[in-house]
Design a protein around this motif. Structure first.
Motif, short mmCIF file in Angstrom:
data_model
loop_
_atom_site.label_atom_id
_atom_site.label_comp_id
_atom_site.label_asym_id
_atom_site.label_seq_id
_atom_site.Cartn_x
_atom_site.Cartn_y
_atom_site.Cartn_z
N GLN A 84 -9.68 -8.45 -7.04
CA GLN A 84 -9.53 -8.10 -5.63
C GLN A 84 -8.72 -9.17 -4.89
N PHE A 85 -8.90 -10.42 -5.30
CA PHE A 85 -8.19 -11.52 -4.65
C PHE A 85 -6.68 -11.37 -4.77
N ILE A 86 -6.19 -10.97 -5.95
CA ILE A 86 -4.73 -10.93 -6.15
C ILE A 86 -4.10 -9.62 -5.70
N LEU A 87 -4.87 -8.57 -5.45
CA LEU A 87 -4.27 -7.28 -5.10
C LEU A 87 -3.43 -7.33 -3.83
N PRO A 88 -3.90 -7.95 -2.73
CA PRO A 88 -3.01 -8.07 -1.57
C PRO A 88 -1.73 -8.85 -1.88
N GLY A 89 -1.85 -9.87 -2.75
CA GLY A 89 -0.67 -10.60 -3.17
C GLY A 89 0.31 -9.74 -3.93
N MET A 90 -0.20 -8.79 -4.71
CA MET A 90 0.68 -7.88 -5.43
C MET A 90 1.42 -6.94 -4.47
N VAL A 91 0.75 -6.55 -3.39
CA VAL A 91 1.42 -5.75 -2.36
C VAL A 91 2.55 -6.56 -1.73
N ALA A 92 2.27 -7.82 -1.40
CA ALA A 92 3.28 -8.71 -0.83
C ALA A 92 4.44 -8.91 -1.81
N LEU A 93 4.11 -9.11 -3.07
CA LEU A 93 5.12 -9.36 -4.11
C LEU A 93 6.04 -8.16 -4.29
N SER A 94 5.47 -6.96 -4.40
CA SER A 94 6.29 -5.77 -4.64
C SER A 94 7.17 -5.48 -3.44
N SER A 95 6.63 -5.63 -2.22
CA SER A 95 7.44 -5.36 -1.03
C SER A 95 8.57 -6.37 -0.90
N MET A 96 8.31 -7.63 -1.24
CA MET A 96 9.35 -8.65 -1.20
C MET A 96 10.47 -8.32 -2.18
N THR A 97 10.10 -8.02 -3.41
CA THR A 97 11.09 -7.81 -4.47
C THR A 97 12.02 -6.65 -4.16
N ILE A 98 11.47 -5.52 -3.73
CA ILE A 98 12.29 -4.34 -3.50
C ILE A 98 13.05 -4.43 -2.19
N SER A 99 12.43 -4.98 -1.15
CA SER A 99 13.15 -5.14 0.12
C SER A 99 14.38 -6.02 -0.07
N PHE A 100 14.21 -7.11 -0.79
CA PHE A 100 15.34 -8.01 -1.03
C PHE A 100 16.33 -7.40 -2.02
N ALA A 147 3.51 1.10 -1.08
CA ALA A 147 2.55 2.21 -1.00
C ALA A 147 2.00 2.55 -2.38
N SER A 148 2.85 2.46 -3.41
CA SER A 148 2.40 2.72 -4.77
C SER A 148 1.38 1.67 -5.22
N VAL A 149 1.65 0.40 -4.88
CA VAL A 149 0.73 -0.68 -5.25
C VAL A 149 -0.57 -0.56 -4.46
N ILE A 150 -0.48 -0.17 -3.20
CA ILE A 150 -1.68 0.04 -2.38
C ILE A 150 -2.55 1.13 -2.99
N LEU A 151 -1.92 2.20 -3.47
CA LEU A 151 -2.67 3.27 -4.12
C LEU A 151 -3.41 2.74 -5.34
N VAL A 152 -2.74 1.92 -6.14
CA VAL A 152 -3.39 1.31 -7.31
C VAL A 152 -4.55 0.42 -6.87
N ALA A 153 -4.34 -0.37 -5.81
CA ALA A 153 -5.39 -1.26 -5.31
C ALA A 153 -6.61 -0.47 -4.85
N ILE A 154 -6.38 0.65 -4.18
CA ILE A 154 -7.49 1.48 -3.72
C ILE A 154 -8.25 2.08 -4.91
N LEU A 155 -7.50 2.48 -5.94
CA LEU A 155 -8.15 3.04 -7.13
C LEU A 155 -9.01 2.00 -7.83
N PHE A 156 -8.56 0.74 -7.84
CA PHE A 156 -9.32 -0.33 -8.51
C PHE A 156 -10.53 -0.77 -7.69
N THR A 157 -10.41 -0.75 -6.37
CA THR A 157 -11.47 -1.31 -5.52
C THR A 157 -12.28 -0.26 -4.78
N GLY A 158 -11.69 0.90 -4.52
CA GLY A 158 -12.36 1.93 -3.72
C GLY A 158 -12.43 1.59 -2.24
#
Length: 279
Positions: A84-100, A147-158
């Motif tokens: 759960q700790f790293i999931l928000p970081g994964m959202v930040a990471l994916s948005s950074m990579t694709i935006s750039f 949004a795709s990563v957020i969906l994965v995060a919700i599936l893992f954490t509920g």
């Protein structure tokens, strides 16, 4: 001090442009963005999935693999476990990579391959509108992937409310604005796709690991902490983590004006670059 500086910068921008100029910039921005959207809408699924692979690998390798070992030794500063700790970081990471990356390659493609970028520069459009239009397209790319990563995060954490609340989404959009703005500037400067790879290897990849996505920056030693807190992704990671798991009283409110200052500064640099761009 930071909020006062942001207010002063905003007043300067408003005083510089009259209301009619601001209206024209807004209209021109939406026009440039609409042109980008016509290209993006045919590739929505592809864009949404492009930045999902790396976060999924990190989630399985670190969150599920290494995370079980970490959970036995330490308690995360936010979230119930390391996953759960790293999931928000994964959202930040994916948005950074694709935006750039998406913004940079889009501009490079227009400049170096299709040779349509000169036509864009000849349009009677304010340089700031050119930057903002391209940046909005980059924000859209980043949000679709996140949004795709957020969906994965919700599936893992509920925890739907943790990842779909106004504060979380506002920080996500600000992060996309920062790195899409950076992508515009890099896209205007590079002379080849190999140069894009250099920026990615020496800027984006190190930031992916040092931007607080896998660890709590407050636990770092002094000098390294200074370096990490100079990175905009750090403020996104800690902000998203707090927005997802912590009460409002513990939210790092300073992260919002800092990211906003980064975005405004990059917008100014991008407008300057567009006004002096020669192909």
């Amino acid at each position: 001090m930071k909020s006062q500086a942001l207010t002063s910068l905003s007043k300067t921008i408003i005083q510089r442009y009259s209301s009619s100029e601001l209206k024209n910039i807004l209209v021109d921005t939406l026009t440039i963005f609409w042109g980008e959207w016509l290209d993006l809408r045919a590739r929505i699924a592809q864009i949404a999935a492009t930045g999902l692979i790396s976060p999924l690998i990190y989630i399985f390798a670190f969150g599920l693999g290494l995370g079980s070992t970490i959970d036995r030794s330490i308690e995360p500063s936010a979230g119930e476990n390391y996953l759960q700790f790293i999931l928000p970081g994964m959202v930040a990471l994916s948005s950074m990579t694709i935006s750039f990356g998406g913004t940079t390659f889009s501009i490079c493609g227009d400049r170096l391959f299709t040779q349509t970028f000169e036509e864009l520069l000849l349009l009677p459009v304010h340089p700031l509108a050119l930057h903002l239009g391209k940046m909005l397209a980059g924000i859209l790319r980043g949000v679709m992937t996140a949004a795709s990563v957020i969906l994965v995060a919700i599936l893992f954490t509920g925890k739907i409310g943790s990842f779909l609340n106004p504060l979380f989404l506002s920080l996500l959009i600000l992060n996309c604005a920062v790195f899409a703005g950076l992508g515009v500037i890099v896209g205007l400067k590079v002379k080849s796709l190999e140069s894009v790879g250099l920026y990615n290897n020496f800027l984006i990849v190190p930031m992916s690991f040092l931007g607080g996505t896998f660890f709590d920056p407050s636990n770092l030693p002094g000098l390294l902490k200074v370096v990490v807190y100079c990175l905009p992704l750090t403020y996104t990671s800690i902000g998203l983590r707090a927005a997802a798991y912590l009460p409002l009283s513990q939210f790092p409110w300073y992260s919002i004006p800092i990211l906003l200052i980064f975005a405004i500064a990059l917008a100014w640099l991008g407008a300057y670059q567009f006004s002096h761009q020669q192909e």
